[in-house]
Design a protein around this motif. Structure first.
Motif, short mmCIF file in Angstrom:
data_model
loop_
_atom_site.label_atom_id
_atom_site.label_comp_id
_atom_site.label_asym_id
_atom_site.label_seq_id
_atom_site.Cartn_x
_atom_site.Cartn_y
_atom_site.Cartn_z
N THR A 141 40.32 -51.51 -18.13
CA THR A 141 40.45 -52.00 -16.77
C THR A 141 39.81 -50.99 -15.81
O THR A 141 39.50 -49.87 -16.21
N TRP A 162 35.89 -55.69 -16.36
CA TRP A 162 36.31 -54.80 -17.43
C TRP A 162 35.12 -54.01 -17.92
O TRP A 162 33.97 -54.44 -17.79
N ASP A 174 36.06 -60.17 -15.20
CA ASP A 174 37.39 -60.21 -15.79
C ASP A 174 38.00 -61.60 -15.99
O ASP A 174 39.00 -61.71 -16.70
N ARG A 178 42.65 -61.38 -18.79
CA ARG A 178 43.40 -60.89 -17.64
C ARG A 178 44.82 -61.44 -17.66
O ARG A 178 45.03 -62.63 -17.90
#
Length: 298
Positions: free
Chosen positions: A190, A213, A232, A268
């Motif tokens: 992340t 990411w 993401d 996510r």
């Protein structure tokens, strides 16, 4: 100033009981911070494990779910590891966190221990910067069934066993084949985790507001296998193709002994972690201080 937050939880840095009783200084620190919060009109709830280790009895006690249900704010005293663990658990409750740094680096626990008496009052009154951080939801799928699931604030890592050679990993994004990586492993990080293991493996720094990411191979056999920044909303699947004793970890929560054909699926999470920083906080100030970047002249 009247407090914006009147029900405040307090969590301390855990210590393994095997190493001996918690130091008197740590007990005094938690008692002092709790009393300080009470002076500003806050009712204080001590997290259950913290209460057991400090043996403090002057505060209400609750587990993490109880804190999420009844408290408006959580003050975490410790290092980034402590903040990661609490943040993962409180994300589903939407409880904001303030970090007082008792560790070393302090990328996300950004209030120095000596500064909390001067910094906390304004934050308790509502003068703060809110910082939302994305979470990863990772699943290990075997023969079409999910055998393990966890959330991670920093990263999901798939890597080789300690005594084995490279692993071969097939990577897909949204069902599209990307590449087979022969490497020591691969990291899905992340933006928060881009300053952790990903950074030491050569990954990019990602601003926390960036919806993306980092996909970072660890010591790849092919030097053209470079880190990739991905959007993401996508889903990343990593399949174990070859290699012995591969394992997966989710912010160091580990599942060992993965089998060939196992798929680690990452997307996510629906939840976010809410950090509160002192007014005027800047992500770039944090990077400059923690990574020892120069300020320049002038």
């Amino acid at each position: 100033m009247s407090p914006k937050f009147t029900r405040v939880a307090l969590v301390g840095k855990y210590q393994d009981p095997v190493t001996g009783p918690i130091a008197d200084s740590a007990r005094e620190l938690m008692a002092g911070i709790g009393a300080f919060l009470q002076q500003y009109g806050c009712s204080v709830t001590l997290e259950r494990r913290t209460a057991e280790l400090t043996e403090l009895s002057q505060f209400e006690v609750a587990d993490i779910d109880g804190i999420g249900a009844r408290c408006e704010l959580c003050v975490v005293v410790g290092g980034d590891g402590t903040m990661l663990g609490v943040g993962r658990q409180l994300a589903r409750h939407g409880t904001p966190l303030i970090g007082i740094n008792q560790g070393r680096l302090g990328f996300i626990t950004d209030i120095a221990l000596d500064d909390y008496p001067s910094v906390l009052p304004a934050m308790l009154a509502g003068a703060f910067e809110e910082d939302l951080r994305a979470l990863l939801l990772g699943r290990v799928c075997r023969d079409g069934a999910c055998v393990y699931e966890a959330v991670a604030m920093n990263d999901v890592v798939v890597n080789r066993g300690a005594a084995s050679g490279m692993v071969e990993l097939r990577v897909e994004v949204d069902g599209h084949f990307v590449a087979n990586y022969r490497a020591d492993g691969i990291i899905v990080a992340t933006p928060t985790g881009s300053t952790a293991y990903s950074l030491s493996a050569g990954g990019p720094l990602l601003h926390p507001q960036l919806p993306g990411w980092a996909l970072v191979p660890i010591s790849p056999h092919t030097l053209s296998n470079r880190p990739i920044v991905l959007a993401d909303p996508g889903e990343i699947a990593i399949e174990i193709v070859a290699g012995r004793d591969a394992n997966a970890s989710f912010d160091m929560q580990s599942l060992a002994s993965l089998r060939h054909g196992d798929r680690i699926v990452v997307r996510r999470s629906e939840h976010q972690v809410r950090f509160l920083h002192p007014r005027g906080w800047s992500y770039f100030d944090t990077l400059r201080e923690k990574l020892h970047w120069t300020r320049g002249g002038g």
